[in-house]
Design a protein around this motif. Structure first.
Motif, PDB file in Angstrom:
ATOM      1  N   GLN A 133      -7.667  -4.236  -4.630  1.00  0.00           N
ATOM      2  CA  GLN A 133      -7.285  -4.629  -3.276  1.00  0.00           C
ATOM      3  C   GLN A 133      -5.786  -4.871  -3.244  1.00  0.00           C
ATOM      4  OE1 GLN A 133      -9.636  -8.104  -2.691  1.00  0.00           O
ATOM      5  NE2 GLN A 133      -8.350  -9.421  -3.934  1.00  0.00           N
ATOM      6  N   PRO A 134      -5.176  -4.907  -2.057  1.00  0.00           N
ATOM      7  CA  PRO A 134      -3.739  -5.203  -1.979  1.00  0.00           C
ATOM      8  C   PRO A 134      -3.451  -6.561  -2.625  1.00  0.00           C
ATOM      9  CG  PRO A 134      -4.552  -4.430   0.131  1.00  0.00           C
ATOM     10  CD  PRO A 134      -5.763  -4.657  -0.744  1.00  0.00           C
ATOM     11  N   THR A 135      -2.418  -6.600  -3.436  1.00  0.00           N
ATOM     12  CA  THR A 135      -2.114  -7.791  -4.228  1.00  0.00           C
ATOM     13  C   THR A 135      -0.617  -7.888  -4.469  1.00  0.00           C
ATOM     14  OG1 THR A 135      -4.214  -7.524  -5.402  1.00  0.00           O
ATOM     15  CG2 THR A 135      -2.616  -8.958  -6.429  1.00  0.00           C
ATOM     16  N   THR A 136      -0.099  -9.106  -4.492  1.00  0.00           N
ATOM     17  CA  THR A 136       1.262  -9.318  -4.962  1.00  0.00           C
ATOM     18  C   THR A 136       1.200  -9.533  -6.463  1.00  0.00           C
ATOM     19  OG1 THR A 136       1.996 -10.261  -2.870  1.00  0.00           O
ATOM     20  CG2 THR A 136       3.326 -10.776  -4.818  1.00  0.00           C
TER      21      THR A 136
ATOM     22  N   ASP B 143       3.796   4.208  -9.310  1.00  0.00           N
ATOM     23  CA  ASP B 143       2.493   4.338  -8.654  1.00  0.00           C
ATOM     24  C   ASP B 143       1.749   5.575  -9.168  1.00  0.00           C
ATOM     25  OD1 ASP B 143       3.531   6.544  -7.269  1.00  0.00           O
ATOM     26  OD2 ASP B 143       3.781   5.444  -5.391  1.00  0.00           O
TER      27      ASP B 143
ATOM     28  N   ALA C  53       4.625  -6.667  -3.743  1.00  0.00           N
ATOM     29  CA  ALA C  53       3.362  -6.547  -3.003  1.00  0.00           C
ATOM     30  C   ALA C  53       2.910  -5.091  -3.135  1.00  0.00           C
ATOM     31  CB  ALA C  53       3.556  -6.925  -1.546  1.00  0.00           C
ATOM     32  N   LEU C  54       1.708  -4.880  -3.661  1.00  0.00           N
ATOM     33  CA  LEU C  54       1.213  -3.529  -3.939  1.00  0.00           C
ATOM     34  C   LEU C  54      -0.094  -3.272  -3.213  1.00  0.00           C
ATOM     35  CD1 LEU C  54       1.792  -3.520  -7.809  1.00  0.00           C
ATOM     36  CD2 LEU C  54       3.267  -2.517  -6.051  1.00  0.00           C
ATOM     37  N   ARG C  55      -0.302  -2.018  -2.849  1.00  0.00           N
ATOM     38  CA  ARG C  55      -1.588  -1.585  -2.289  1.00  0.00           C
ATOM     39  C   ARG C  55      -2.596  -1.430  -3.412  1.00  0.00           C
ATOM     40  NH1 ARG C  55       0.466   3.552   0.892  1.00  0.00           N
ATOM     41  NH2 ARG C  55       2.558   2.719   1.057  1.00  0.00           N
ATOM     42  N   ALA C  56      -3.853  -1.323  -3.052  1.00  0.00           N
ATOM     43  CA  ALA C  56      -4.882  -1.055  -4.059  1.00  0.00           C
ATOM     44  C   ALA C  56      -4.573   0.286  -4.717  1.00  0.00           C
ATOM     45  CB  ALA C  56      -6.262  -1.022  -3.404  1.00  0.00           C
TER      46      ALA C  56
ATOM     47  N   TYR D  94      -1.355   1.725 -11.199  1.00  0.00           N
ATOM     48  CA  TYR D  94       0.078   1.690 -11.429  1.00  0.00           C
ATOM     49  C   TYR D  94       0.332   1.689 -12.934  1.00  0.00           C
ATOM     50  CZ  TYR D  94       0.241   0.302  -6.550  1.00  0.00           C
ATOM     51  OH  TYR D  94       0.098   0.276  -5.188  1.00  0.00           O
TER      52      TYR D  94
END
Length: 136
Positions: free
Chosen positions: A56-59, A82, A103-106, A109
């Motif tokens: 999920q999106p996460t910092t 990415d 802050a990254l999208r699901a 990486y």
């Protein structure tokens, strides 16, 4: 001679096998999870690659530190990439410690950590670092 080697190995293992190491399994991949990695020696021309999998999106916060009691003169770089191969964030430090907060999208990486060896040889403890990872 054998006793000296065994004693040295025992002392080193007390410092280099912390209980908070958090890697996934895999032949050639280090999967970063929340927590800290065991200390690793960085050598010139041999970058370390780690994988980060986000559901999920996460910092993400990734910080490096050096072997306890060592002040590093080791220049280090870290590049967060990415799944498409695009650089998301790149940082460098001449003091050896870096921090990435992004802050990254699901998705998947890669973190590539590299550095240059300083005087003293590649196995000198000033070349030893750990990564500290937090997901927020």
């Amino acid at each position: 001679m054998f006793k000296k080697i065994a004693l040295t190995a025992a002392v080193v293992s007390m410092f280099s096998v912390p209980a908070f190491a958090n890697f996934g399994s895999g032949a050639n991949e280090n999967i970063l999870k929340e927590g800290s990695t065991a200390s690793t020696i960085i050598n010139s021309g041999q970058p370390h690659t780690y994988q980060i999998n986000l559901d999920q999106p996460t910092t993400v916060r990734i910080a490096s530190s050096h072997f306890p009691g060592m002040n590093s003169i080791l220049p280090m770089k870290a590049k967060l990439i990415d799944a498409q191969g695009d650089t998301v964030k790149e940082v460098s430090s001449y003091g050896g410690d870096f921090e990435i907060r992004e802050a990254l999208r699901a998705g998947q990486y890669r973190l590539v950590v590299s550095g240059n060896s300083a005087p003293g040889g590649d196995s000198w403890d000033v070349h030893r670092y750990s990564l500290h990872v937090a997901f927020q």
